[in-house]
Design an enzyme around this catalytic site. Structure first.
Site, PDB file in Angstrom:
ATOM      1  N   ARG A   1      -2.420 -33.192  18.543  1.00 62.64           N
ATOM      2  CA  ARG A   1      -1.941 -31.827  18.718  1.00 62.64           C
ATOM      3  C   ARG A   1      -2.400 -31.351  20.096  1.00 62.64           C
ATOM      4  O   ARG A   1      -3.594 -31.233  20.355  1.00 62.64           O
ATOM      5  CB  ARG A   1      -2.512 -30.918  17.623  1.00 62.64           C
ATOM      6  CG  ARG A   1      -2.086 -29.489  17.792  1.00 62.64           C
ATOM      7  CD  ARG A   1      -2.574 -28.529  16.708  1.00 62.64           C
ATOM      8  NE  ARG A   1      -2.298 -27.201  17.228  1.00 62.64           N
ATOM      9  CZ  ARG A   1      -3.162 -26.210  17.335  1.00 62.64           C
ATOM     10  NH1 ARG A   1      -4.388 -26.329  16.862  1.00 62.64           N
ATOM     11  NH2 ARG A   1      -2.818 -25.068  17.883  1.00 62.64           N
TER      12      ARG A   1
ATOM     13  N   HIS B   1      -0.565 -21.801  23.524  1.00 60.70           N
ATOM     14  CA  HIS B   1      -1.979 -21.724  23.167  1.00 60.70           C
ATOM     15  C   HIS B   1      -2.683 -20.899  24.248  1.00 60.70           C
ATOM     16  O   HIS B   1      -3.519 -21.413  24.994  1.00 60.70           O
ATOM     17  CB  HIS B   1      -2.557 -23.131  23.026  1.00 60.70           C
ATOM     18  CG  HIS B   1      -3.866 -23.217  22.282  1.00 60.70           C
ATOM     19  ND1 HIS B   1      -4.077 -24.093  21.235  1.00 60.70           N
ATOM     20  CD2 HIS B   1      -5.041 -22.555  22.444  1.00 60.70           C
ATOM     21  CE1 HIS B   1      -5.328 -23.970  20.792  1.00 60.70           C
ATOM     22  NE2 HIS B   1      -5.930 -23.045  21.512  1.00 60.70           N
TER      23      HIS B   1
ATOM     24  N   GLU C   1      -2.961 -19.197  16.871  1.00 61.43           N
ATOM     25  CA  GLU C   1      -3.842 -18.078  16.556  1.00 61.43           C
ATOM     26  C   GLU C   1      -3.365 -16.735  17.115  1.00 61.43           C
ATOM     27  O   GLU C   1      -4.016 -16.140  17.973  1.00 61.43           O
ATOM     28  CB  GLU C   1      -5.269 -18.382  17.034  1.00 61.43           C
ATOM     29  CG  GLU C   1      -5.826 -19.633  16.384  1.00 61.43           C
ATOM     30  CD  GLU C   1      -7.331 -19.817  16.586  1.00 61.43           C
ATOM     31  OE1 GLU C   1      -7.912 -19.087  17.396  1.00 61.43           O
ATOM     32  OE2 GLU C   1      -7.908 -20.682  15.900  1.00 61.43           O
TER      33      GLU C   1
ATOM     34  N   ASN D   1      -6.325 -23.005  11.098  1.00 63.68           N
ATOM     35  CA  ASN D   1      -7.471 -23.289  11.963  1.00 63.68           C
ATOM     36  C   ASN D   1      -8.674 -22.625  11.315  1.00 63.68           C
ATOM     37  O   ASN D   1      -8.699 -21.400  11.180  1.00 63.68           O
ATOM     38  CB  ASN D   1      -7.302 -22.663  13.355  1.00 63.68           C
ATOM     39  CG  ASN D   1      -6.185 -23.295  14.169  1.00 63.68           C
ATOM     40  OD1 ASN D   1      -5.537 -24.230  13.724  1.00 63.68           O
ATOM     41  ND2 ASN D   1      -5.987 -22.776  15.365  1.00 63.68           N
TER      42      ASN D   1
ATOM     43  N   TYR E   1     -13.006 -22.434  11.001  1.00 62.65           N
ATOM     44  CA  TYR E   1     -14.326 -22.814  11.503  1.00 62.65           C
ATOM     45  C   TYR E   1     -15.463 -22.293  10.645  1.00 62.65           C
ATOM     46  O   TYR E   1     -16.508 -22.917  10.553  1.00 62.65           O
ATOM     47  CB  TYR E   1     -14.507 -22.300  12.942  1.00 62.65           C
ATOM     48  CG  TYR E   1     -13.604 -23.028  13.896  1.00 62.65           C
ATOM     49  CD1 TYR E   1     -14.022 -24.200  14.499  1.00 62.65           C
ATOM     50  CD2 TYR E   1     -12.308 -22.586  14.137  1.00 62.65           C
ATOM     51  CE1 TYR E   1     -13.186 -24.910  15.334  1.00 62.65           C
ATOM     52  CE2 TYR E   1     -11.460 -23.288  14.979  1.00 62.65           C
ATOM     53  CZ  TYR E   1     -11.904 -24.446  15.576  1.00 62.65           C
ATOM     54  OH  TYR E   1     -11.066 -25.155  16.391  1.00 62.65           O
TER      55      TYR E   1
ATOM     56  N   GLU F   1      -6.849 -27.102  12.978  1.00 62.71           N
ATOM     57  CA  GLU F   1      -8.114 -27.137  13.725  1.00 62.71           C
ATOM     58  C   GLU F   1      -9.259 -26.984  12.739  1.00 62.71           C
ATOM     59  O   GLU F   1      -9.206 -26.143  11.843  1.00 62.71           O
ATOM     60  CB  GLU F   1      -8.245 -25.983  14.731  1.00 62.71           C
ATOM     61  CG  GLU F   1      -7.403 -26.122  15.960  1.00 62.71           C
ATOM     62  CD  GLU F   1      -7.631 -24.969  16.957  1.00 62.71           C
ATOM     63  OE1 GLU F   1      -8.701 -24.337  16.951  1.00 62.71           O
ATOM     64  OE2 GLU F   1      -6.694 -24.716  17.736  1.00 62.71           O
TER      65      GLU F   1
HETATM   66  C1  FCB Z   1     -10.046 -21.752  18.247  1.00 60.34           C
HETATM   67  C2  FCB Z   1      -9.101 -22.047  19.377  1.00 60.34           C
HETATM   68  C3  FCB Z   1      -9.424 -23.302  20.143  1.00 60.34           C
HETATM   69  C4  FCB Z   1     -10.927 -23.467  20.320  1.00 60.34           C
HETATM   70  C5  FCB Z   1     -11.636 -23.336  19.002  1.00 60.34           C
HETATM   71  C6  FCB Z   1     -13.131 -23.559  19.083  1.00 60.34           C
HETATM   72  O1  FCB Z   1     -10.059 -20.382  18.001  1.00 60.34           O
HETATM   73  O2  FCB Z   1      -7.775 -22.163  18.906  1.00 60.34           O
HETATM   74  O3  FCB Z   1      -8.740 -23.272  21.365  1.00 60.34           O
HETATM   75  O4  FCB Z   1     -11.379 -22.564  21.247  1.00 60.34           O
HETATM   76  O5  FCB Z   1     -11.379 -22.073  18.457  1.00 60.34           O
END
Ligand code: FCB
Length: 454
Positions: free
Chosen positions: A78, A122, A167, A294, A296, A353
């Site tokens: 990607r 992006h 995002e 995405n 985290y 992500e």
């Molecule tokens: C996301 C983004 C990516 C990167 C990660 C850590 O929010 O899409 O570009 O910065 O975080």
């Protein structure tokens, strides 16, 4: 209880990057500046004073990176296209040399047996578009459609899945409400208006892709995090729901359900501030073949009347933190996948992500023992397997990121790569232990997950 993680035949194993974060070559082949070129070159905006001028130099080194991906057994990549490489000026003329770069990249990936998953946008908006008002000006809707059309016409014969935006919430919020990201504007009302235009442009982009490549699958990558109420109090639960609506659903519901979710205490005031015009809600109605998540971390949310608009406050969670300060909470991934599965009619889902920052570099043995990241990947992949066992239709997983790269306002201090990059020296790449563990899992090495995580 611990259970064996199983991934279906054909599960898409990939890694992800974005143009400004890895490419470098800011003036190659006719490219003009993006808002990130400008922002990074403005003193004080990026913590270590760095820019994406060189980054990983992937613009020139992509053949080497493809060899690496292949060695790791990755089957998908990607990446994103830089809009100002493709359309460098306000006259709208398509730059053949800029498109030719992505043409070569796609061919090289396919030759290596790696499926290209391009993202059209992006965050690196052309500076000329910002000068014309950026995401606040409705002319961007048509401009984005034209850009999408140019790209898809050129590459569409070789692409199975397109991702339109990355995002939308983050680009709206950090770019226009807090100003931490380009274009660096800090105005809450503006951000509300921008979010609405982003949704309109997003839908236009989807239409352009479908018109130019009717056979392709179309999705996008939304930043999502599970919202956990701080206590059992119903007001905290309601606040967590508003957070979910504002972050996870605001840029999805109007496109697929036809209405904004209840994200604010005073929805009428929010909608009034957004400049919603007659016909807008119909214009942004569209559909996606895939929902990209995405993820985290998670959000712990409490009710807070001190903020009369959102009525909520974010609290620090109890989990461990990575070097960037984000809480590690693998159950959040399982939970958000289940929520998306339930709320959007059992859609096909891609984890577009997931990953973590971990500063570990090469040790005396020359290898990178990034144990924290290895654990992070194992735990999060485990939760993907758990969601699969629960019946969610997860089609693939993309590790963020293939390479250590330019982490936006954090510069090069935060390393998210499964491959280490020597930014001080010759940009050499070293696959980290986490990359080797991922390669092992792709090849079928055993992995277990905990089915009790909250
Ligand atoms: C996301 C983004 C990516 C990167 C990660 C850590 O929010 O899409 O570009 O910065 O975080």
């Amino acid at each position: 209880m611990l259970r064996p993680a199983r991934f279906p035949q054909g599960f898409v194993w990939g890694s992800a990057t974005s143009a400004y974060q890895v490419e470098g070559a800011p003036q190659a082949d006719g490219k003009t500046p993006s808002i990130w070129d400008r922002f990074a070159h403005t003193p004080g905006k990026v913590v270590d004073g760095s820019t994406g001028d060189v980054a990983c130099d992937q613009y020139h080194r992509y053949p080497e990176d493809i060899v690496l991906m292949r060695e790791l057994g990755l089957r998908a990549y990607r990446f994103s296209l830089s809009w100002p490489r493709v359309i460098p000026d306000a006259d709208g003329a398509v730059n053949a040399a800029g498109l030719a770069h992505y043409d070569r990249l796609v061919d090289a990936l396919l030759e290596a047996g790696i499926a290209p998953y391009p993202t059209l946008f992006h965050w690196d908006l052309p500076a000329w578009m910002q000068d014309a008002g950026g995401w606040a000006d409705r002319s961007i809707i048509g401009r984005f459609g034209e850009y999408a059309d140019a790209v898809v016409r050129r590459l569409g014969d070789r692409i199975g899945t397109w991702l339109v935006l990355n995002e939308p919430h983050i680009l709206t919020w950090l770019g226009h409400e807090t100003g931490a990201h380009a274009p660096g504007l800090a105005d809450r009302e503006l951000a509300l208006r921008v979010g609405h235009v982003v949704n309109l442009a997003h839908a236009e982009g989807v239409r352009a892709v479908r018109a130019a490549a009717p056979e392709a699958l179309v999705g996008s990558a939304w930043n999502m995090e599970s919202a956990y109420p701080a206590t059992d109090d119903p007001t905290d639960a309601a606040a967590a729901e508003r957070h979910h609506a504002r972050v996870n659903a605001w840029f999805l519901d109007p496109l697929v359900k036809g209405a904004y979710p209840e994200a604010y205490l005073d929805m009428d005031a929010a909608l009034a501030a957004m400049d919603v015009r007659p016909g807008d809600m119909d214009a942004m109605r569209t559909s996606f073949d895939l929902i990209g998540i995405n993820m985290y971390s998670r959000a712990v949310i409490a009710h807070d009347a001190a903020d009369p608009i959102s009525g909520l406050r974010r609290l620090p969670g109890s989990g461990p933190r990575t070097s960037i300060g984000w809480e590690v909470w693998p159950g959040s991934l399982h939970r958000i996948i289940r929520r998306v599965d339930a709320d959007y009619g059992h859609p096909a889902i891609l984890v577009t992500e997931n990953g973590c920052s971990d500063p570990t570099g090469p040790g005396p043995d020359g290898l990178v023992h990034d144990d924290d990241r290895t654990r992070y990947l194992e735990e999060h992949l485990g939760q993907v397997a758990r969601a699969l066992d629960d019946g969610a239709d997860v089609r693939g997983y993309f590790a963020w990121s293939l390479l250590d790269n330019f982490e936006w306002a954090e510069g090069y201090r935060q390393r998210f790569g499964i491959v280490w990059v020597d930014f001080e020296g010759d940009l050499r790449r070293v696959a980290k232990d986490s990359a080797r563990r991922l390669a092992g899992i792709i090849a079928g090495a055993p992995l277990e997950y905990d089915d009790t995580l909250a």
